[in-house]
Enzyme design. Structure first.
Site, PDB file in Angstrom:
ATOM      1  N   VAL A  28     -90.396 -15.747 116.009  1.00  0.00           N
ATOM      2  CA  VAL A  28     -89.992 -15.962 117.404  1.00  0.00           C
ATOM      3  C   VAL A  28     -90.548 -17.282 117.941  1.00  0.00           C
ATOM      4  CG1 VAL A  28     -89.874 -13.468 117.832  1.00  0.00           C
ATOM      5  CG2 VAL A  28     -92.001 -14.686 118.349  1.00  0.00           C
ATOM      6  N   ASP A  29     -91.205 -18.059 117.064  1.00  0.00           N
ATOM      7  CA  ASP A  29     -91.953 -19.232 117.546  1.00  0.00           C
ATOM      8  C   ASP A  29     -91.090 -20.451 117.856  1.00  0.00           C
ATOM      9  OD1 ASP A  29     -91.424 -20.316 114.967  1.00  0.00           O
ATOM     10  OD2 ASP A  29     -93.351 -19.621 114.184  1.00  0.00           O
ATOM     11  N   HIS A  61     -85.545 -11.457 115.516  1.00  0.00           N
ATOM     12  CA  HIS A  61     -86.490 -10.841 116.457  1.00  0.00           C
ATOM     13  C   HIS A  61     -86.564 -11.580 117.791  1.00  0.00           C
ATOM     14  CE1 HIS A  61     -88.686  -8.745 112.859  1.00  0.00           C
ATOM     15  NE2 HIS A  61     -87.522  -8.219 113.140  1.00  0.00           N
ATOM     16  N   CYS A  96     -80.485  -5.748 134.360  1.00  0.00           N
ATOM     17  CA  CYS A  96     -79.594  -5.803 135.526  1.00  0.00           C
ATOM     18  C   CYS A  96     -78.258  -6.454 135.184  1.00  0.00           C
ATOM     19  CB  CYS A  96     -80.264  -6.574 136.662  1.00  0.00           C
ATOM     20  SG  CYS A  96     -80.313  -8.360 136.406  1.00  0.00           S
ATOM     21  N   CYS A 101     -87.166 -11.525 137.146  1.00  0.00           N
ATOM     22  CA  CYS A 101     -85.769 -11.787 136.779  1.00  0.00           C
ATOM     23  C   CYS A 101     -85.155 -12.731 137.804  1.00  0.00           C
ATOM     24  CB  CYS A 101     -84.987 -10.479 136.731  1.00  0.00           C
ATOM     25  SG  CYS A 101     -83.216 -10.724 136.479  1.00  0.00           S
ATOM     26  N   GLY A 144     -92.427 -16.269 102.949  1.00  0.00           N
ATOM     27  CA  GLY A 144     -93.488 -16.045 103.940  1.00  0.00           C
ATOM     28  C   GLY A 144     -93.340 -14.784 104.757  1.00  0.00           C
ATOM     29  N   ASN A 155     -94.171 -17.020  98.215  1.00  0.00           N
ATOM     30  CA  ASN A 155     -95.263 -16.380  98.947  1.00  0.00           C
ATOM     31  C   ASN A 155     -96.473 -16.364  98.010  1.00  0.00           C
ATOM     32  OD1 ASN A 155     -96.985 -14.425 100.231  1.00  0.00           O
ATOM     33  ND2 ASN A 155     -95.200 -13.511 101.215  1.00  0.00           N
ATOM     34  N   PRO A 156     -97.640 -16.770  98.491  1.00  0.00           N
ATOM     35  CA  PRO A 156     -98.816 -16.741  97.600  1.00  0.00           C
ATOM     36  C   PRO A 156     -99.149 -15.322  97.151  1.00  0.00           C
ATOM     37  CG  PRO A 156     -99.311 -17.950  99.635  1.00  0.00           C
ATOM     38  CD  PRO A 156     -97.958 -17.316  99.819  1.00  0.00           C
TER      39      PRO A 156
HETATM   40  P1  OAD Z   1     -96.557 -10.867 108.110  1.00  0.00           P
HETATM   41  O1  OAD Z   1     -97.751 -11.344 108.842  1.00  0.00           O
HETATM   42  O2  OAD Z   1     -96.377  -9.403 107.920  1.00  0.00           O
HETATM   43  O3  OAD Z   1     -96.543 -11.510 106.647  1.00  0.00           O
HETATM   44  C1  OAD Z   1     -96.774 -12.877 106.450  1.00  0.00           C
HETATM   45  C2  OAD Z   1     -96.569 -13.194 104.972  1.00  0.00           C
HETATM   46  O4  OAD Z   1     -96.716 -14.579 104.818  1.00  0.00           O
HETATM   47  C3  OAD Z   1     -97.578 -12.529 104.030  1.00  0.00           C
HETATM   48  O5  OAD Z   1     -96.894 -11.899 102.963  1.00  0.00           O
HETATM   49  C4  OAD Z   1     -98.403 -13.706 103.510  1.00  0.00           C
HETATM   50  O6  OAD Z   1     -98.828 -13.534 102.160  1.00  0.00           O
HETATM   51  C5  OAD Z   1     -97.425 -14.833 103.627  1.00  0.00           C
HETATM   52  N1  OAD Z   1     -97.989 -16.179 103.785  1.00  0.00           N
HETATM   53  C6  OAD Z   1     -99.128 -16.573 104.397  1.00  0.00           C
HETATM   54  N2  OAD Z   1     -99.259 -17.907 104.359  1.00  0.00           N
HETATM   55  C7  OAD Z   1     -98.157 -18.382 103.700  1.00  0.00           C
HETATM   56  C8  OAD Z   1     -97.698 -19.682 103.370  1.00  0.00           C
HETATM   57  N3  OAD Z   1     -98.376 -20.799 103.692  1.00  0.00           N
HETATM   58  N4  OAD Z   1     -96.523 -19.770 102.682  1.00  0.00           N
HETATM   59  C9  OAD Z   1     -95.813 -18.656 102.369  1.00  0.00           C
HETATM   60  N5  OAD Z   1     -96.208 -17.422 102.661  1.00  0.00           N
HETATM   61  C10 OAD Z   1     -97.364 -17.281 103.330  1.00  0.00           C
HETATM   62  O7  OAD Z   1     -95.297 -11.539 108.810  1.00  0.00           O
HETATM   63  P2  OAD Z   1     -93.767 -11.087 108.779  1.00  0.00           P
HETATM   64  O8  OAD Z   1     -93.373 -10.565 107.460  1.00  0.00           O
HETATM   65  O9  OAD Z   1     -92.990 -12.199 109.356  1.00  0.00           O
HETATM   66  O10 OAD Z   1     -92.226  -8.252 114.215  1.00  0.00           O
HETATM   67  O11 OAD Z   1     -93.796  -9.889 109.818  1.00  0.00           O
HETATM   68  C11 OAD Z   1     -92.607  -9.225 110.079  1.00  0.00           C
HETATM   69  C12 OAD Z   1     -92.599  -8.751 111.507  1.00  0.00           C
HETATM   70  O12 OAD Z   1     -93.757  -7.946 111.760  1.00  0.00           O
HETATM   71  C13 OAD Z   1     -92.723  -9.863 112.542  1.00  0.00           C
HETATM   72  O13 OAD Z   1     -91.500 -10.469 112.845  1.00  0.00           O
HETATM   73  C14 OAD Z   1     -93.264  -9.124 113.724  1.00  0.00           C
HETATM   74  C15 OAD Z   1     -94.343  -8.367 113.013  1.00  0.00           C
HETATM   75  O14 OAD Z   1     -94.864  -7.269 113.641  1.00  0.00           O
HETATM   76  C16 OAD Z   1     -92.131  -7.982 115.490  1.00  0.00           C
HETATM   77  O15 OAD Z   1     -92.905  -8.418 116.315  1.00  0.00           O
HETATM   78  C17 OAD Z   1     -90.977  -7.092 115.831  1.00  0.00           C
END
Ligand code: OAD
Length: 246
Positions: free
Chosen positions: A106-107, A122, A134, A153, A192, A218-219
């Site tokens: 969402v950034d 998201h 509304c 709003c 990621g 992904n690491p």
């Molecule tokens: P997560 O925080 O769950 O996972 C981040 C992933 O990024 C992990 O698997 C890390 O190993 C990996 N990671 C970290 N540094 C990295 C890098 N430099 N390069 C590549 N990978 C790296 O984040 P999301 O999977 O995005 O939802 O989380 C999914 C959703 O859960 C989010 O959109 C949010 C959250 O709760 C909502 O808010 C609805």
């Protein structure tokens, strides 16, 4: 960078041959920009409880607390810049027909890098919408910090909420449809994301069922069930790939 060469070469080959490629991204793509991920070391859900901050119930109970948290995150993100991973994906989205990006982030950093063919599953932390629905269209508000009192709003004067999808909420049907359409690809790059939050995590299975090869960048290992894994940070792996595929 040193990505294991057998996998790296295989990904290069697949990318060069593919006419349709989809990147499914998560918080790890923005890690090198300084945006905290949700899980793992330093993750937001280690420090905060999602139930208190990212659910409709939390907002109904304490909108000021929820807005305080979003205000803090907005300020933090505003100070961050897109990194090499965002740049490579943005360039491919502009230069390669059939390349699309589906993000859980969402950034707004994909957008700031100039990504086209982008689906935000998201929502966006830079969008606001009416809490009581509304009928006003969601609107953009990039001010940081926002007024410490919860924003209102613009149409009805009631409470406004962040334009993001919270736990327990449905995704926007048109975003879901766009993501589904993007699953018809030859290669899906899963970058990621911890691949545990649905429905986003289910997109890899949909793509696989339509014949896609799943490449994870992904690491860490995740449940994505990748056919090929590049165990490296996205900003390094994508930079290395871009240098070879152009
Ligand atoms: P997560 O925080 O769950 O996972 C981040 C992933 O990024 C992990 O698997 C890390 O190993 C990996 N990671 C970290 N540094 C990295 C890098 N430099 N390069 C590549 N990978 C790296 O984040 P999301 O999977 O995005 O939802 O989380 C999914 C959703 O859960 C989010 O959109 C949010 C959250 O709760 C909502 O808010 C609805």
């Amino acid at each position: 960078m040193s990505v294991p060469s057998k996998e790296f070469d295989e990904v290069l080959r697949r990318l060069s041959a593919a006419s349709r490629v989809t990147a499914l991204t998560g918080a790890g793509v923005s890690a090198a920009s300084g945006v905290p991920t949700f899980r793992g070391a330093g993750g937001l859900w280690r420090e905060f409880r999602a139930e208190d901050l990212a659910t409709p119930r939390a907002f109904a109970r304490d909108p000021a607390l929820v807005w305080e948290w979003y205000n803090w995150r907005r300020g933090l993100i505003a100070a961050c810049q897109p990194n090499r991973a965002h740049e490579v994906l943005a360039a491919w989205s502009r230069e390669r027909p059939g390349f699309s990006v589906v993000t859980q982030n969402v950034d707004g950093l994909h957008e700031r890098a100039g990504t086209v063919n982008l689906t935000r599953l998201h929502g966006s932390i830079w969008m606001l919408q009416c809490w009581s629905e509304c009928g006003a269209a969601p609107w953009e508000d990039r001010r940081t910090p926002l007024d410490p009192r919860p924003p209102r709003c613009r149409a009805c004067g009631g409470l406004a909420r962040p334009g993001v999808v919270w736990f327990g909420e449905n995704l926007n049907p048109s975003d879901l449809a766009a993501a589904d359409a993007a699953c018809a690809c030859a290669v899906m790059l899963v970058i990621g994301t911890s691949s545990i939050v649905y429905p986003a995590a289910g997109l890899t299975d949909i793509a696989r069922s339509r014949g896609a090869v799943i490449v994870e960048i992904n690491p860490e290992f995740t449940p994505a069930g990748a056919d090929i894994g590049l165990r490296a940070p996205a900003e390094l792996a994508l930079d290395a790939l871009a240098r070879r595929v152009g």
